[in-house]
Write a protein that holds these residues in place. Structure first.
Motif, PDB file in Angstrom:
ATOM      1  N   CYS A 139       0.648  -1.472  -0.275  1.00 13.83           N
ATOM      2  CA  CYS A 139       0.301   0.406  -0.157  1.00 13.83           C
ATOM      3  C   CYS A 139       0.770   1.087   0.034  1.00 13.83           C
ATOM      4  CB  CYS A 139      -0.463  -0.150   1.399  1.00 13.83           C
ATOM      5  SG  CYS A 139      -2.162  -0.980   1.184  1.00 13.83           S
TER       6      CYS A 139
ATOM      7  N   SER B  33       1.014   3.891  -3.292  1.00 14.44           N
ATOM      8  CA  SER B  33       0.600   5.262  -2.636  1.00 14.44           C
ATOM      9  C   SER B  33       1.620   5.796  -2.985  1.00 14.44           C
ATOM     10  CB  SER B  33       0.285   5.337  -0.710  1.00 14.44           C
ATOM     11  OG  SER B  33      -0.638   4.756  -0.641  1.00 14.44           O
TER      12      SER B  33
ATOM     13  N   TRP C 206      -4.987   3.409  -6.911  1.00 17.57           N
ATOM     14  CA  TRP C 206      -5.000   4.698  -7.384  1.00 17.57           C
ATOM     15  C   TRP C 206      -4.880   4.955  -8.551  1.00 17.57           C
ATOM     16  CZ3 TRP C 206      -1.063   5.744 -10.826  1.00 17.57           C
ATOM     17  CH2 TRP C 206      -0.738   4.941 -11.648  1.00 17.57           C
TER      18      TRP C 206
ATOM     19  N   GLU D 114      -7.008  12.881  -4.039  1.00 23.35           N
ATOM     20  CA  GLU D 114      -5.646  11.734  -3.254  1.00 23.35           C
ATOM     21  C   GLU D 114      -7.221  10.951  -1.887  1.00 23.35           C
ATOM     22  OE1 GLU D 114      -2.681  13.396   0.606  1.00 23.35           O
ATOM     23  OE2 GLU D 114      -3.475  14.894  -0.815  1.00 23.35           O
ATOM     24  N   ARG D 115      -8.375  11.793  -1.918  1.00 22.28           N
ATOM     25  CA  ARG D 115      -9.355  10.629  -0.675  1.00 22.28           C
ATOM     26  C   ARG D 115      -9.429   9.736  -1.201  1.00 22.28           C
ATOM     27  NH1 ARG D 115     -13.741   9.914   0.455  1.00 22.28           N
ATOM     28  NH2 ARG D 115     -14.906  10.929  -1.507  1.00 22.28           N
TER      29      ARG D 115
ATOM     30  N   ASP E 107      -8.110   7.981  -3.659  1.00 19.29           N
ATOM     31  CA  ASP E 107      -6.935   6.740  -3.766  1.00 19.29           C
ATOM     32  C   ASP E 107      -6.667   6.157  -2.063  1.00 19.29           C
ATOM     33  OD1 ASP E 107      -6.214   7.278  -6.402  1.00 19.29           O
ATOM     34  OD2 ASP E 107      -4.590   8.865  -6.022  1.00 19.29           O
ATOM     35  N   ASN E 108      -6.502   7.045  -0.722  1.00 23.09           N
ATOM     36  CA  ASN E 108      -6.898   6.585  -0.307  1.00 23.09           C
ATOM     37  C   ASN E 108      -7.848   5.716  -0.395  1.00 23.09           C
ATOM     38  OD1 ASN E 108      -4.253   8.264   0.423  1.00 23.09           O
ATOM     39  ND2 ASN E 108      -5.468   9.484   1.505  1.00 23.09           N
TER      40      ASN E 108
ATOM     41  N   SER F 152      -6.547   2.496  -1.904  1.00 20.52           N
ATOM     42  CA  SER F 152      -5.796   1.882  -1.030  1.00 20.52           C
ATOM     43  C   SER F 152      -6.028   1.169   0.096  1.00 20.52           C
ATOM     44  CB  SER F 152      -4.619   2.631  -0.503  1.00 20.52           C
ATOM     45  OG  SER F 152      -3.869   1.675   0.322  1.00 20.52           O
ATOM     46  N   CYS F 153      -7.054   1.161   0.663  1.00 25.50           N
ATOM     47  CA  CYS F 153      -7.775   0.154   2.012  1.00 25.50           C
ATOM     48  C   CYS F 153      -8.610  -0.697   1.420  1.00 25.50           C
ATOM     49  CB  CYS F 153      -8.771   1.758   3.100  1.00 25.50           C
ATOM     50  SG  CYS F 153      -8.252   2.239   3.673  1.00 25.50           S
TER      51      CYS F 153
END
Length: 246
Positions: A74, A78, A137, A216-217, A219-220, A223-224
């Motif tokens: 991750c 990122s 992402w 960005e949010r 992508d986060n 990622s989760c």
């Protein structure tokens, strides 16, 4: 990476042909640094990103990822996401020249560029879901280009598409004959380089919020989901294959 200056155009060529230009930690760090350096160089007015034959980019290097813990994967993805998102914030236009194939992270890296030139026979595919995980992402870049319904279908990756179909769907902006994507991308970059640089930069700044909206949010969040998916059997089977080959 191969770096060539062509007048006011700087061409950055991913150069890991033995790994089909897969993105590992070293290559993504180098790409990020070279993009920033080109953006700071007053002699550069446009940037072309391409891949050494046989392809643009096969995505993240699964051979490298297979040696990592899920958290390390991750973190690595990122960083790749950060570099891809940074393209929209540069002051100069960035054009992807896509030949051969653009798979996974290579697909998303290409569409993160401001303009995409694809050869008609390029193979475009997002293989992550068939492998067992959500792309970690860059899905905002796909949303910006094709909208949520088409982006969802492309992410499910039922069928690869060629460059002609990528152009029709809006994944790519220009389509060239096979073998001529670099040439067409450089020609376009030269035309953009002739325009007033302040106006070019202002145009990028104006449109950046629409292109990268909440990137960005998202992508986060992706990622989760990616981390959770990587605990599943399908994903573990894929990574095991790469561990055996290493």
């Amino acid at each position: 990476m191969i770096i060539v200056n062509i007048g006011h155009v700087r061409q950055l060529t991913l150069n890991r042909p033995a790994r089909r230009n897969a993105l590992d930690g070293t290559s993504i760090d180098e790409l990020g640094q070279e993009l920033q350096q080109a953006d700071r160089d007053p002699a550069v007015r446009a940037i072309v990103v391409s891949g050494a034959p046989p392809a643009f980019c096969s995505g993240s290097d699964l051979k490298e990822l297979s040696t990592m813990s899920i958290q390390e994967m991750c973190d690595s993805e990122s960083e790749t996401a950060r570099v891809a998102r940074s393209i929209a914030g540069l002051s100069k236009p960035v054009i992807a020249a896509v030949e051969g194939f653009a798979l996974g992270g290579g697909f998303v890296l290409a569409i993160s560029c401001d303009v995409v030139v694809t050869a008609s026979n390029t193979r475009w595919h997002l293989p992550e879901v068939p492998n067992g995980w959500l792309p970690p992402w860059g899905l905002q870049a796909l949303l910006a280009r094709v909208g949520p319904v088409r982006a969802r279908l492309l992410t499910w990756a039922a069928d690869p598409i060629d460059g002609t179909e990528a152009h029709r769907l809006g994944v790519a902006d220009y389509v060239s004959q096979p073998g001529l994507a670099d040439q067409q991308a450089i020609s376009l970059a030269k035309r953009l380089a002739e325009l007033p640089p302040d106006a070019i930069a202002s145009t990028k700044r104006f449109f950046e919020p629409f292109v990268t909206l909440d990137g960005e949010r998202l992508d986060n969040l992706a990622s989760c989901h990616f981390a959770s998916n990587c605990e599943g059997g399908a994903a573990q089977a894929i990574f095991s294959k790469f561990k055996v080959k290493s």
